[in-house]
Design a protein around this motif. Structure first.
Motif, PDB file in Angstrom:
ATOM      1  N   ASP A  37      -4.198 -12.094  10.314  1.00 48.19           N
ATOM      2  CA  ASP A  37      -3.466 -13.325   9.529  1.00 48.19           C
ATOM      3  C   ASP A  37      -2.403 -12.447   8.456  1.00 48.19           C
ATOM      4  O   ASP A  37      -2.736 -11.339   7.920  1.00 48.19           O
ATOM      5  CB  ASP A  37      -4.299 -13.951   8.600  1.00 48.19           C
ATOM      6  CG  ASP A  37      -5.264 -14.821   9.673  1.00 48.19           C
ATOM      7  OD1 ASP A  37      -4.837 -15.224  10.691  1.00 48.19           O
ATOM      8  OD2 ASP A  37      -6.517 -15.100   9.473  1.00 48.19           O
ATOM      9  N   VAL A  38      -1.388 -13.152   8.295  1.00 50.07           N
ATOM     10  CA  VAL A  38      -0.121 -12.650   7.571  1.00 50.07           C
ATOM     11  C   VAL A  38      -0.999 -13.138   5.923  1.00 50.07           C
ATOM     12  O   VAL A  38      -1.191 -14.378   5.715  1.00 50.07           O
ATOM     13  CB  VAL A  38       1.057 -13.167   7.638  1.00 50.07           C
ATOM     14  CG1 VAL A  38       2.137 -13.054   6.541  1.00 50.07           C
ATOM     15  CG2 VAL A  38       1.538 -12.970   8.826  1.00 50.07           C
ATOM     16  N   PRO A  39      -1.187 -12.229   4.999  1.00 54.23           N
ATOM     17  CA  PRO A  39      -1.545 -12.601   3.751  1.00 54.23           C
ATOM     18  C   PRO A  39      -0.606 -13.068   2.788  1.00 54.23           C
ATOM     19  O   PRO A  39       0.799 -12.919   2.996  1.00 54.23           O
ATOM     20  CB  PRO A  39      -2.136 -11.417   3.073  1.00 54.23           C
ATOM     21  CG  PRO A  39      -1.674 -10.311   3.852  1.00 54.23           C
ATOM     22  CD  PRO A  39      -1.072 -10.830   5.197  1.00 54.23           C
ATOM     23  N   GLN A  40      -1.000 -14.083   2.049  1.00 55.42           N
ATOM     24  CA  GLN A  40      -0.263 -14.562   1.001  1.00 55.42           C
ATOM     25  C   GLN A  40       0.051 -13.552  -0.208  1.00 55.42           C
ATOM     26  O   GLN A  40      -0.684 -13.421  -0.862  1.00 55.42           O
ATOM     27  CB  GLN A  40      -0.562 -15.976   0.399  1.00 55.42           C
ATOM     28  CG  GLN A  40       0.283 -16.503  -0.791  1.00 55.42           C
ATOM     29  CD  GLN A  40       1.672 -16.920  -0.177  1.00 55.42           C
ATOM     30  OE1 GLN A  40       2.539 -16.238  -0.362  1.00 55.42           O
ATOM     31  NE2 GLN A  40       1.850 -17.983   0.520  1.00 55.42           N
ATOM     32  N   LEU A  41       1.417 -13.123  -0.223  1.00 57.17           N
ATOM     33  CA  LEU A  41       1.781 -12.115  -1.428  1.00 57.17           C
ATOM     34  C   LEU A  41       2.610 -12.671  -2.532  1.00 57.17           C
ATOM     35  O   LEU A  41       2.522 -12.133  -3.583  1.00 57.17           O
ATOM     36  CB  LEU A  41       2.489 -10.876  -0.804  1.00 57.17           C
ATOM     37  CG  LEU A  41       1.878 -10.087   0.439  1.00 57.17           C
ATOM     38  CD1 LEU A  41       2.676  -8.939   0.804  1.00 57.17           C
ATOM     39  CD2 LEU A  41       0.308  -9.676  -0.128  1.00 57.17           C
ATOM     40  N   VAL A  42       3.077 -13.707  -2.336  1.00 53.83           N
ATOM     41  CA  VAL A  42       4.026 -14.273  -3.409  1.00 53.83           C
ATOM     42  C   VAL A  42       3.099 -14.650  -4.591  1.00 53.83           C
ATOM     43  O   VAL A  42       1.932 -15.290  -4.441  1.00 53.83           O
ATOM     44  CB  VAL A  42       4.654 -15.679  -2.738  1.00 53.83           C
ATOM     45  CG1 VAL A  42       5.520 -16.336  -4.133  1.00 53.83           C
ATOM     46  CG2 VAL A  42       5.573 -15.331  -1.642  1.00 53.83           C
ATOM     47  N   GLY A  43       3.675 -14.106  -5.604  1.00 56.46           N
ATOM     48  CA  GLY A  43       2.895 -14.296  -6.948  1.00 56.46           C
ATOM     49  C   GLY A  43       1.931 -13.159  -7.430  1.00 56.46           C
ATOM     50  O   GLY A  43       1.472 -12.953  -8.673  1.00 56.46           O
ATOM     51  N   LEU A  44       1.974 -12.221  -6.411  1.00 56.50           N
ATOM     52  CA  LEU A  44       0.923 -11.003  -6.724  1.00 56.50           C
ATOM     53  C   LEU A  44       2.115  -9.904  -7.352  1.00 56.50           C
ATOM     54  O   LEU A  44       3.171  -9.658  -7.200  1.00 56.50           O
ATOM     55  CB  LEU A  44       0.461 -10.431  -5.480  1.00 56.50           C
ATOM     56  CG  LEU A  44      -0.444 -11.705  -4.821  1.00 56.50           C
ATOM     57  CD1 LEU A  44      -1.200 -10.794  -3.603  1.00 56.50           C
ATOM     58  CD2 LEU A  44      -1.662 -11.956  -5.721  1.00 56.50           C
ATOM     59  N   THR A  45       1.591  -8.961  -7.942  1.00 55.19           N
ATOM     60  CA  THR A  45       2.140  -7.635  -8.265  1.00 55.19           C
ATOM     61  C   THR A  45       2.177  -6.734  -7.217  1.00 55.19           C
ATOM     62  O   THR A  45       1.294  -7.002  -6.072  1.00 55.19           O
ATOM     63  CB  THR A  45       1.509  -6.953  -9.646  1.00 55.19           C
ATOM     64  OG1 THR A  45       0.258  -6.573  -9.152  1.00 55.19           O
ATOM     65  CG2 THR A  45       1.308  -7.836 -10.639  1.00 55.19           C
ATOM     66  N   VAL A  46       3.069  -5.582  -7.088  1.00 58.82           N
ATOM     67  CA  VAL A  46       2.899  -4.522  -6.124  1.00 58.82           C
ATOM     68  C   VAL A  46       1.487  -4.077  -5.818  1.00 58.82           C
ATOM     69  O   VAL A  46       1.381  -3.796  -4.737  1.00 58.82           O
ATOM     70  CB  VAL A  46       4.131  -3.687  -6.493  1.00 58.82           C
ATOM     71  CG1 VAL A  46       4.068  -2.235  -5.510  1.00 58.82           C
ATOM     72  CG2 VAL A  46       5.455  -3.981  -6.467  1.00 58.82           C
ATOM     73  N   ASP A  47       0.775  -3.713  -6.831  1.00 57.12           N
ATOM     74  CA  ASP A  47      -0.283  -2.953  -6.757  1.00 57.12           C
ATOM     75  C   ASP A  47      -1.286  -3.958  -6.089  1.00 57.12           C
ATOM     76  O   ASP A  47      -2.053  -3.599  -5.130  1.00 57.12           O
ATOM     77  CB  ASP A  47      -1.280  -2.453  -8.200  1.00 57.12           C
ATOM     78  CG  ASP A  47      -0.207  -1.366  -8.415  1.00 57.12           C
ATOM     79  OD1 ASP A  47       0.076  -0.490  -7.619  1.00 57.12           O
ATOM     80  OD2 ASP A  47      -0.309  -1.053  -9.799  1.00 57.12           O
ATOM     81  N   GLU A  48      -1.231  -5.415  -6.578  1.00 58.30           N
ATOM     82  CA  GLU A  48      -2.229  -6.465  -5.799  1.00 58.30           C
ATOM     83  C   GLU A  48      -1.875  -6.491  -4.307  1.00 58.30           C
ATOM     84  O   GLU A  48      -2.806  -6.779  -3.649  1.00 58.30           O
ATOM     85  CB  GLU A  48      -2.060  -7.599  -6.668  1.00 58.30           C
ATOM     86  CG  GLU A  48      -2.442  -7.460  -8.129  1.00 58.30           C
ATOM     87  CD  GLU A  48      -2.320  -8.859  -8.928  1.00 58.30           C
ATOM     88  OE1 GLU A  48      -3.032  -8.988  -9.943  1.00 58.30           O
ATOM     89  OE2 GLU A  48      -1.429  -9.586  -8.585  1.00 58.30           O
TER      90      GLU A  48
END
Length: 256
Positions: free
Chosen positions: A187-198
């Motif tokens: 599954d494609v994870p939801q990255l919007v709203g995260l920092t680069v490290d997260e």
């Protein structure tokens, strides 16, 4: 016949027999002691222990003992350069004057070897080929590929290495292997709203990797910058991607 038997009983015959026996014994003794003298039987030089000494120390020791020497060399990584690692004859062997002692010295310069072709070999095959070329297997890492434990890349000193490249003997060769999961999708994870490290942590857990980073506006604090876009985005049309897919992101200091 009786006269011959009477002769055998005479003193003259006995004297002749005794003389003949003494003569044979004397000749044997002369031959024996002459041979001992000629070959210096029981005498000789005691070969000193030079194994483990430096070449210069070994030479002085042999010359002081009246012995000659010849030298051969090999290369052993774990031994100091210029050290005698073997000798023939062995120490404490008795030899004649001027006997040649054969020394094996550890070479002072690391020889080179050509890197073999191990592309698409299994890990076991590649390791055998690497070791037969007097190289060592270094670290192994995996990346998504349909083949499992098959060599995809090789590197030395952090740089890719190709068949025929010259490297020092004993070098450690790092390999990238296929993990056998190239056909799988996640599954494609939801990255919007995260920092680069997260995002990196999330992608690693999904067996995906970070692609291109686009900066939106002036980034004052990159550690706290937030992902505002990603490609691909999790959606009904694109909900799964192959393992190892790179996810591109856009960073911004503006809160969404």
């Amino acid at each position: 016949m009786s006269k011959f038997i009477d002769y055998l009983k005479t003193k003259s015959f006995r004297n002749n027999i005794l003389a003949a026996v003494l003569t044979v014994v004397g000749l044997l003794l002369i031959a024996f002691f002459s041979l001992r003298y000629y070959t210096k039987h029981g005498q000789g030089l005691n070969v000193p222990m030079v194994k483990g000494l430096s070449f210069e120390q070994a030479v002085r020791k042999l010359e002081d003992a009246g012995l000659k020497y010849e030298v051969d060399s090999v290369f052993i990584m774990d031994q100091p350069a210029g050290i005698v690692i073997d000798q023939d004859p062995d120490p404490n062997t008795f030899v004649k004057d001027n006997r040649t002692i054969y020394l094996t010295i550890n070479a002072g310069k690391i020889p080179n070897t050509k890197f073999p072709d191990i592309a698409f070999k299994t890990l076991r095959e590649a390791q055998a080929i690497i070791e037969s070329s007097r190289l060592k297997l270094g670290d192994t890492t995996y990346k998504p590929d349909v083949s499992r434990d098959v060599v995809l890349e090789a590197s030395f000193g952090g740089s890719p290495i190709q068949p025929g490249d010259v490297v020092p003997v004993g070098s450690r060769i790092n390999l990238v292997l296929g993990d056998g999961r190239g056909n799988e999708e996640v599954d494609v994870p939801q990255l919007v709203g995260l920092t680069v490290d997260e995002a990196k942590f999330s992608l690693k857990g999904s067996n995906l990797s970070l692609g291109t980073i686009i900066y939106e506006g002036a980034i004052i604090d990159s550690a706290n910058a937030i992902i505002t876009k990603q490609d691909p985005m999790p959606a009904d049309s694109v909900s799964k991607v192959a393992i190892g897919t790179k996810i591109n992101i856009t960073l911004s200091n503006k809160e969404q």
